[in-house]
Design a protein around this motif. Structure first.
Motif, PDB file in Angstrom:
ATOM      1  N   HIS A  41      36.695  37.878  28.574  1.00  0.00           N
ATOM      2  CA  HIS A  41      35.530  37.325  29.277  1.00  0.00           C
ATOM      3  C   HIS A  41      34.357  38.301  29.220  1.00  0.00           C
ATOM      4  CE1 HIS A  41      33.468  34.668  31.998  1.00  0.00           C
ATOM      5  NE2 HIS A  41      33.219  35.657  32.823  1.00  0.00           N
ATOM      6  N   SER A  42      34.657  39.578  29.469  1.00  0.00           N
ATOM      7  CA  SER A  42      33.624  40.622  29.366  1.00  0.00           C
ATOM      8  C   SER A  42      33.617  41.130  27.923  1.00  0.00           C
ATOM      9  CB  SER A  42      33.947  41.766  30.335  1.00  0.00           C
ATOM     10  OG  SER A  42      35.130  42.425  29.918  1.00  0.00           O
ATOM     11  N   ASP A  43      33.168  42.359  27.704  1.00  0.00           N
ATOM     12  CA  ASP A  43      33.228  42.907  26.347  1.00  0.00           C
ATOM     13  C   ASP A  43      34.647  43.322  25.946  1.00  0.00           C
ATOM     14  OD1 ASP A  43      33.632  45.245  27.750  1.00  0.00           O
ATOM     15  OD2 ASP A  43      31.762  46.206  27.140  1.00  0.00           O
ATOM     16  N   ALA A  44      35.605  43.157  26.877  1.00  0.00           N
ATOM     17  CA  ALA A  44      37.033  43.390  26.612  1.00  0.00           C
ATOM     18  C   ALA A  44      37.359  44.837  26.228  1.00  0.00           C
ATOM     19  CB  ALA A  44      37.547  42.396  25.560  1.00  0.00           C
ATOM     20  N   ASP A  45      36.631  45.757  26.822  1.00  0.00           N
ATOM     21  CA  ASP A  45      36.840  47.188  26.565  1.00  0.00           C
ATOM     22  C   ASP A  45      38.096  47.651  27.318  1.00  0.00           C
ATOM     23  OD1 ASP A  45      36.726  49.976  26.575  1.00  0.00           O
ATOM     24  OD2 ASP A  45      34.552  50.053  26.818  1.00  0.00           O
ATOM     25  N   VAL A  46      39.236  47.612  26.647  1.00  0.00           N
ATOM     26  CA  VAL A  46      40.526  47.900  27.305  1.00  0.00           C
ATOM     27  C   VAL A  46      40.580  49.285  27.939  1.00  0.00           C
ATOM     28  CG1 VAL A  46      42.294  46.435  26.263  1.00  0.00           C
ATOM     29  CG2 VAL A  46      41.497  48.416  25.014  1.00  0.00           C
TER      30      VAL A  46
ATOM     31  N   ASP B 112      37.231  36.726  36.151  1.00  0.00           N
ATOM     32  CA  ASP B 112      36.821  36.210  34.834  1.00  0.00           C
ATOM     33  C   ASP B 112      36.358  34.765  34.914  1.00  0.00           C
ATOM     34  OD1 ASP B 112      39.227  34.922  35.081  1.00  0.00           O
ATOM     35  OD2 ASP B 112      40.202  35.954  33.409  1.00  0.00           O
ATOM     36  N   THR B 113      36.338  34.221  36.146  1.00  0.00           N
ATOM     37  CA  THR B 113      35.783  32.880  36.343  1.00  0.00           C
ATOM     38  C   THR B 113      34.285  32.977  36.683  1.00  0.00           C
ATOM     39  OG1 THR B 113      36.561  33.111  38.618  1.00  0.00           O
ATOM     40  CG2 THR B 113      37.910  31.769  37.145  1.00  0.00           C
ATOM     41  N   ASP B 114      33.813  34.214  36.905  1.00  0.00           N
ATOM     42  CA  ASP B 114      32.432  34.426  37.316  1.00  0.00           C
ATOM     43  C   ASP B 114      31.541  34.614  36.078  1.00  0.00           C
ATOM     44  OD1 ASP B 114      29.990  35.427  38.320  1.00  0.00           O
ATOM     45  OD2 ASP B 114      31.003  36.344  40.038  1.00  0.00           O
ATOM     46  N   GLU B 115      30.578  33.718  35.933  1.00  0.00           N
ATOM     47  CA  GLU B 115      29.700  33.721  34.749  1.00  0.00           C
ATOM     48  C   GLU B 115      28.880  35.016  34.616  1.00  0.00           C
ATOM     49  OE1 GLU B 115      29.179  31.841  31.905  1.00  0.00           O
ATOM     50  OE2 GLU B 115      31.146  31.181  32.588  1.00  0.00           O
TER      51      GLU B 115
ATOM     52  N   TYR C 141      29.909  37.876  34.680  1.00  0.00           N
ATOM     53  CA  TYR C 141      30.629  38.902  33.926  1.00  0.00           C
ATOM     54  C   TYR C 141      30.952  38.469  32.502  1.00  0.00           C
ATOM     55  CZ  TYR C 141      30.846  40.530  38.661  1.00  0.00           C
ATOM     56  OH  TYR C 141      30.491  40.910  39.928  1.00  0.00           O
ATOM     57  N   LYS C 142      30.366  37.340  32.092  1.00  0.00           N
ATOM     58  CA  LYS C 142      30.564  36.864  30.727  1.00  0.00           C
ATOM     59  C   LYS C 142      29.929  37.886  29.774  1.00  0.00           C
ATOM     60  CE  LYS C 142      31.136  33.195  27.730  1.00  0.00           C
ATOM     61  NZ  LYS C 142      31.699  34.106  26.731  1.00  0.00           N
ATOM     62  N   ASP C 143      30.738  38.386  28.838  1.00  0.00           N
ATOM     63  CA  ASP C 143      30.305  39.391  27.854  1.00  0.00           C
ATOM     64  C   ASP C 143      29.702  40.647  28.512  1.00  0.00           C
ATOM     65  OD1 ASP C 143      31.084  37.847  25.624  1.00  0.00           O
ATOM     66  OD2 ASP C 143      29.238  36.678  25.778  1.00  0.00           O
ATOM     67  N   ALA C 144      30.088  40.896  29.764  1.00  0.00           N
ATOM     68  CA  ALA C 144      29.532  42.034  30.506  1.00  0.00           C
ATOM     69  C   ALA C 144      29.831  43.361  29.821  1.00  0.00           C
ATOM     70  CB  ALA C 144      30.098  42.049  31.918  1.00  0.00           C
ATOM     71  N   ASP C 145      28.882  44.291  29.935  1.00  0.00           N
ATOM     72  CA  ASP C 145      29.078  45.655  29.463  1.00  0.00           C
ATOM     73  C   ASP C 145      29.998  46.348  30.475  1.00  0.00           C
ATOM     74  OD1 ASP C 145      28.916  48.357  28.939  1.00  0.00           O
ATOM     75  OD2 ASP C 145      26.729  48.392  28.722  1.00  0.00           O
ATOM     76  N   SER C 146      31.202  46.684  30.042  1.00  0.00           N
ATOM     77  CA  SER C 146      32.187  47.237  30.982  1.00  0.00           C
ATOM     78  C   SER C 146      31.746  48.572  31.576  1.00  0.00           C
ATOM     79  CB  SER C 146      33.548  47.380  30.302  1.00  0.00           C
ATOM     80  OG  SER C 146      34.055  46.103  29.999  1.00  0.00           O
ATOM     81  N   LEU C 147      30.858  49.290  30.891  1.00  0.00           N
ATOM     82  CA  LEU C 147      30.369  50.553  31.443  1.00  0.00           C
ATOM     83  C   LEU C 147      29.586  50.313  32.739  1.00  0.00           C
ATOM     84  CD1 LEU C 147      29.240  52.768  28.422  1.00  0.00           C
ATOM     85  CD2 LEU C 147      31.423  52.721  29.622  1.00  0.00           C
ATOM     86  N   LEU C 148      28.888  49.177  32.802  1.00  0.00           N
ATOM     87  CA  LEU C 148      28.149  48.842  34.027  1.00  0.00           C
ATOM     88  C   LEU C 148      29.114  48.512  35.166  1.00  0.00           C
ATOM     89  CD1 LEU C 148      25.258  46.628  32.550  1.00  0.00           C
ATOM     90  CD2 LEU C 148      25.192  49.060  33.165  1.00  0.00           C
TER      91      LEU C 148
END
Ligand code: MG
Length: 160
Positions: A34-39, A63-66, A68-75
């Protein structure tokens, strides 16, 4: 002192960027999510939350929250770090390992360390990042996904 552990897995797919430790890694596949998937970053966030006894990133960033779609995990990591500071914790050290059959991550580790330690607000030598293959075994070995594990030690400025 409080210790926390984090573990995360994402699936490798075509048509996505491979982001690890906030760094884009050149590879023909990327991690799906859902986010950038940075494991790696996700495992670190879960370790910090675990050490504070505050659950996991799924409850903070559903991951149901829009949003965080493609969110930068660092943020997202920055939010968790800010929360830990607000609660009076500081990070003693973090160690982590990325499990990936491909690509070779050794050349990128120092860049990842730079990025992550900056967001964590800690000296680079307090952050361990290692990479390993699984010798061809399991889903990692079959290049179906990448996994990451992290452990963190937190100290509270007043309490134990
Ligand atoms: Mg994840």
């Amino acid at each position: 002192m409080r210790v926390g552990i984090g573990y995360d897995v994402h699936k490798l797919v075509k048509g996505r960027k491979l982001i690890l430790g906030g760094l884009e890694i050149p590879y023909e596949y990327g991690l799906d999510g859902h986010s950038d998937a940075d494991v790696l970053t996700h495992a670190v966030m879960d370790a910090i939350l675990g050490a504070m006894g505050l659950g996991d990133i799924g409850s903070f960033f559903p991951d149901t929250d829009e949003r965080y779609k493609d969110a930068d995990s660092l943020l997202l990591l920055r939010e968790i770090v800010d929360l830990s500071i607000k609660k009076g914790y500081f990070i003693c050290n973090i160690d982590s390992v990325i499990m990936a059959e491909e690509p070779k991550l050794m050349p990128q580790i120092s860049q990842m360390k730079k990025r992550l330690s900056k967001v964590l607000g800690i000296n680079e030598n307090l952050l361990g990042i290692k990479a390993t293959t699984t010798e061809g075994l399991g889903f990692v070995g079959r290049k179906e996904g990448i996994a990451a594990q992290a452990v963190v030690l937190l100290k509270h400025k007043e309490n134990f």
